[in-house]
Design an enzyme around this catalytic site. Structure first.
Site, PDB file in Angstrom:
ATOM      1  CB  CYS A  85     -10.771  -4.237  51.205  1.00 28.21           C
ATOM      2  SG  CYS A  85     -11.070  -2.602  50.476  1.00 28.21           S
TER       3      CYS A  85
ATOM      4  CG  HIS B  27      -5.894  -3.527  51.970  1.00 31.41           C
ATOM      5  ND1 HIS B  27      -6.236  -4.541  51.103  1.00 31.41           N
ATOM      6  CD2 HIS B  27      -6.654  -2.458  51.624  1.00 31.41           C
ATOM      7  CE1 HIS B  27      -7.153  -4.109  50.260  1.00 31.41           C
ATOM      8  NE2 HIS B  27      -7.431  -2.845  50.556  1.00 31.41           N
TER       9      HIS B  27
ATOM     10  CD  GLU C 238      -3.883  -7.159  52.032  1.00 35.29           C
ATOM     11  OE1 GLU C 238      -4.463  -6.707  51.036  1.00 35.29           O
ATOM     12  OE2 GLU C 238      -4.436  -7.253  53.157  1.00 35.29           O
TER      13      GLU C 238
ATOM     14  CB  SER D 213      17.276 -18.497  31.478  1.00 39.31           C
ATOM     15  OG  SER D 213      16.965 -18.369  32.858  1.00 39.31           O
TER      16      SER D 213
END
Length: 510
Positions: A82, A169, A171, A223
């Site tokens: 792009c 694109h 991807e 966590s």
């Protein structure tokens, strides 16, 4: 033997992290670097190839991001995507222009099957376009290898110099043969061998941590989430009892979560495990706080204070383990990054605490951490845990936090999760949970009028969490959730389902 490397030059596009993930999927290690990286710095890294990402700029803008022109003379294969392709064309003498009709979305693409980039790719397929400018004329020495109805140069190449560009694109999943196109660039053009595996990564990290730490002490802020849990297991395999895990229970966890985390790490993994019960302190700090950002900041600040107090009780330690992921590193080094929500992380610890960070996953994405967890023998119930925000249920209760509201949303959330698992949907749906939006409504139960809380159910499908769609949960499953919550959770009398995608909404309500 040095590991193969592909560098991704970041021009601010929304899919940049996705490009990196796609490259990794082909067993090739890659790093995202700022577009300002110099040709000399690139030569020192000795990459097999370069990828120039998309971005929101125009090559004719006053402050448009540009890479050094010398990069195109390095004899390293380059793929421009792009904006990256437009920049290549503009820099090398081609012509870029503003499109009469902006191309956005799925577009029919025709390609030249003789190109290395399109090896075994059908001549006609669908690609994903998202651009305003376009390459009108390819530079001298370049051959046009792809077109669409509105884009005369959808792909171009100078095979002799190994310079390739695509306007679409590859991807994103919407480009039908996108993965094959990227694979062709990596293997047919860059001649990569594909030497990057999770097993190798883990072995190197364990060895590096072992050599770094020696006999010194390490602390981990645990966590119970995927990132910190897998990081703790990896570090424990490297240094054993020299690791101590501190679990700050702020009282904002899901149902029975604190006990579950303690059982896993104290009993199953036999780690040095300290659980700090700080519920009263956190609820006291949150009393009267309604603004979501203020709630996040209050929780973050108190978490740091509680963790620091516990660290001082333990005594001297030299290292702190954090479950930092690669997107955190990428975003912190990107000029175009914007803060949507403040992130709750131990990274805010005071500078005067003398320790060195151990971040075993700072070059991994979330899905790669899950793969690492499975390689390390971490139980699947941890590896495939639902994403859960650091502030916990505090951002799933809108408005002021009270014990009553926490109890209601905690019980409702447990029912939502239980019904999703019973229906066998827990691997298909990216995230699912209950929200208490702080809306009261009138209802009737038996012969009595009720005035109670509304519960929102949020469930999304996604492959990367950058975009998400609301999950089409079968009506009978939603009905079971609604019936059970209203009957089993005192204080709730109305259930609603969130059918908003991301964007425009975020996944969490706060």
């Amino acid at each position: 033997m040095k590991q193969e490397l592909v560098l991704i030059l970041d021009f601010g596009g929304q899919y940049n992290q996705l490009i990196a993930r796609r490259v990794r999927e082909h067993n090739i290690y890659c790093e995202v670097v700022p577009y300002k990286i110099t040709a000399e710095e690139i030569k020192l890294k000795n990459p097999k190839g370069l990828i120039l990402t998309g971005g929101p700029s125009s090559v004719y803008g006053e402050s448009t991001p540009r890479c050094e022109e010398e990069i195109f003379q390095l004899d390293i294969p380059i793929l421009g995507i792009c904006y990256g392709g437009q920049l290549m064309a503009h820099t090398l003498g081609g012509k870029v222009n503003r499109a009469k009709n902006r191309e956005y979305g799925k577009t029919a693409l025709q390609v030249d099957g003789n190109s290395k980039l399109f090896k075994e790719v059908a001549q006609d397929s669908i690609c994903w376009m998202s651009h305003t400018d376009f390459i009108e004329t390819a530079p001298a020495g370049f051959k046009i290898t792809g077109t669409t109805a509105d884009c005369p140069v959808a792909a171009m190449e100078n095979q002799e110099k190994a310079l390739y560009a695509v306007q679409f694109h590859p991807e994103v999943e919407h480009t039908e043969k996108g993965k094959e196109i990227l694979k062709n660039f990596l293997y047919e053009v860059c001649h990569c061998q594909g030497d990057w595996t999770m097993e190798n990564y883990i072995e190197k990290e364990i060895e590096a941590i072992r050599n770094l730490v020696g006999d010194r002490k390490v602390l981990c802020a645990l966590s119970g989430g995927v990132d910190s849990s897998v990081a703790a297991v990896l570090v424990h395999q490297a240094i054993g009892d020299n690791l101590t895990c501190v679990f700050v229970d702020h009282g904002l966890l899901r149902k029975d979560e604190g006990d579950w985390v303690e059982d896993i790490f104290r009993n199953q993994f036999e780690m040095n495990f300290i659980r700090v019960n700080a519920e009263e302190r956190f609820l006291g700090k949150l009393k009267g706080v309604t603004d979501p950002e203020l709630k996040r900041k209050a929780i973050g600040e108190l978490f740091i204070r509680v963790f620091e107090e516990e660290a001082q009780k333990i005594g001297d330690f030299d290292f702190l383990v954090q479950g930092t992921l690669y997107p955190d590193i990428i975003e912190s080094g990107t000029e175009t990054a914007a803060v949507i929500k403040s992130h709750h992380n131990v990274g805010g610890l005071p500078e005067d605490m003398k320790f060195q960070l151990i971040e075993p996953f700072k070059f991994l994405f979330k899905d790669e951490v899950r793969i690492a967890g499975l390689e390390l023998g971490v139980p699947e119930e941890i590896v495939w845990r639902q994403p859960f925000p650091g502030p916990g249920l505090a951002v799933r209760v809108l408005g002021e936090i009270t014990e009553e509201k926490l109890h209601i949303v905690r019980e409702a959330d447990a029912i939502v999760r239980d019904e999703i698992i019973k229906a066998g949907l827990h691997r298909q749906i990216w995230q699912y949970f209950a929200v208490l939006p702080n809306i009261m409504s009138v209802g009737v139960m038996g012969d009595e009028r009720t005035y109670a809380h509304t519960i929102g159910i949020r469930a999304i499908t996604s492959s990367d969490a950058m975009t998400a769609d609301w999950a089409r949960i079968p009506f009978e499953v939603l009905e079971n959730m609604s019936r059970r919550i209203v009957n089993e959770v005192e204080g709730a009398n109305r259930i609603v389902y969130d059918i908003t995608s991301k964007p425009p909404s975020t996944v969490e309500w706060e």
